[in-house]
Scaffold this active site. Structure first.
Site, PDB file in Angstrom:
ATOM      1  N   SER A 132      55.469 104.058  31.757  1.00 25.52           N
ATOM      2  CA  SER A 132      55.484 104.792  33.022  1.00 25.52           C
ATOM      3  C   SER A 132      55.722 103.794  34.138  1.00 25.52           C
ATOM      4  O   SER A 132      55.489 102.589  33.974  1.00 25.52           O
ATOM      5  CB  SER A 132      54.132 105.483  33.234  1.00 25.52           C
ATOM      6  OG  SER A 132      53.996 105.966  34.551  1.00 25.52           O
ATOM      7  N   TYR A 145      44.740 105.232  33.676  1.00 25.10           N
ATOM      8  CA  TYR A 145      46.102 105.567  33.257  1.00 25.10           C
ATOM      9  C   TYR A 145      47.005 104.342  33.391  1.00 25.10           C
ATOM     10  O   TYR A 145      47.781 104.022  32.480  1.00 25.10           O
ATOM     11  CB  TYR A 145      46.647 106.724  34.088  1.00 25.10           C
ATOM     12  CG  TYR A 145      48.015 107.195  33.651  1.00 25.10           C
ATOM     13  CD1 TYR A 145      48.185 107.856  32.436  1.00 25.10           C
ATOM     14  CD2 TYR A 145      49.141 106.977  34.447  1.00 25.10           C
ATOM     15  CE1 TYR A 145      49.446 108.292  32.032  1.00 25.10           C
ATOM     16  CE2 TYR A 145      50.400 107.411  34.052  1.00 25.10           C
ATOM     17  CZ  TYR A 145      50.543 108.069  32.839  1.00 25.10           C
ATOM     18  OH  TYR A 145      51.791 108.489  32.436  1.00 25.10           O
TER      19      TYR A 145
END
Length: 240
Positions: A132, A145
């Site tokens: 990501s 995350y």
């Protein structure tokens, strides 16, 4: 028949779009996710769908071996399964941290371990790990995350160094904000609302899961000698 493609997290988002695109191009598929009915509803040709949690290494391997017995050895593994549980370090439930690290990092490592030895022996194959943009830079309320996706970015780089002498590609894809079901994993409605407001403010709402899937397929379709080691893909209007 073309070579076998294995996609985790194939019941929605990037995974589902990749399944459609690779199937349309004639690849047999192994699709893995916990919601098997979503994958079966696609009704894709030469496709095996299995209900598998990527943190269960044995079940993961069993499904891959079953598909390989039918379609031949895995030529592409896409480690796409992931969860995004946004939260503040001070207040977030540590069980949410653990879930993200288990799925986003351990799940990827499980997948790589299943296929690496065979790819090394064949001196061919591709592993694509979904990281990501949050695996490249920090974002508020993304601590765990980010930790998981920085982990994916790092372990992909290590695996690439180990596998490149054997002509095996290990690629990292780092998407920015894209409208998928991923945000729905977050349990804090305030954070969800703030994230959606941010996307509207910066205009990062036009890029689609299909766009990301097409980028991944492009990277795979290049000759084996060509490695797009890391791709950051965002909406043109996303400025961070």
């Amino acid at each position: 028949m073309k070579k076998l493609v294995v996609i985790t997290g194939a019941s929605s988002g990037f995974g589902m779009e990749m399944a459609k695109q690779f199937s349309a191009d004639g690849h047999p598929l192994l699709l893995l996710a916990r919601r098997v009915e979503k994958m079966e509803a696609l009704n894709l040709k030469d496709t095996m769908c299995r209900k598998v949690d990527v943190t269960d290494a044995k079940a993961f391997e069993n499904a891959v071996r079953e598909a390989e017995a039918l379609y031949g050895q895995t030529d592409l593994l896409v480690n796409n399964a992931g969860v995004m549980l946004l939260g503040n370090i001070e207040s977030q439930d540590p069980l949410e941290w653990k879930k993200m690290l288990d799925v986003n990092v351990m799940g990827v490592m499980n997948g790589m371990q299943i296929v690496m030895k065979d790819m090394k022996e064949r001196k061919s194959g591709t592993i694509i790990n979904l990281s990501s943009i949050a695996g490249k830079q920090p974002f508020g309320n993304h601590a765990a995350y980010c930790a998981s996706k920085y982990g994916v970015t790092g372990l992909t780089a290590v695996a690439r160094a180990e596998m490149s002498p054997h002509n095996v590609r290990v690629l990292s894809i780092c998407p920015g904000a894209v409208s998928t079901e991923l945000l729905g994993h977050t349990t804090d409605q305030g954070i969800i609302d703030g994230y959606n407001e941010w996307k509207e403010t910066v205009g990062a709402i036009n890029i689609t899961a299909s766009d990301v899937a097409a980028t991944i397929k492009y990277a795979y379709d290049l000759p084996q000698a060509v490695s797009l080691r890391e791709i950051i893909i965002t909406d043109t209007m996303q400025d961070a």
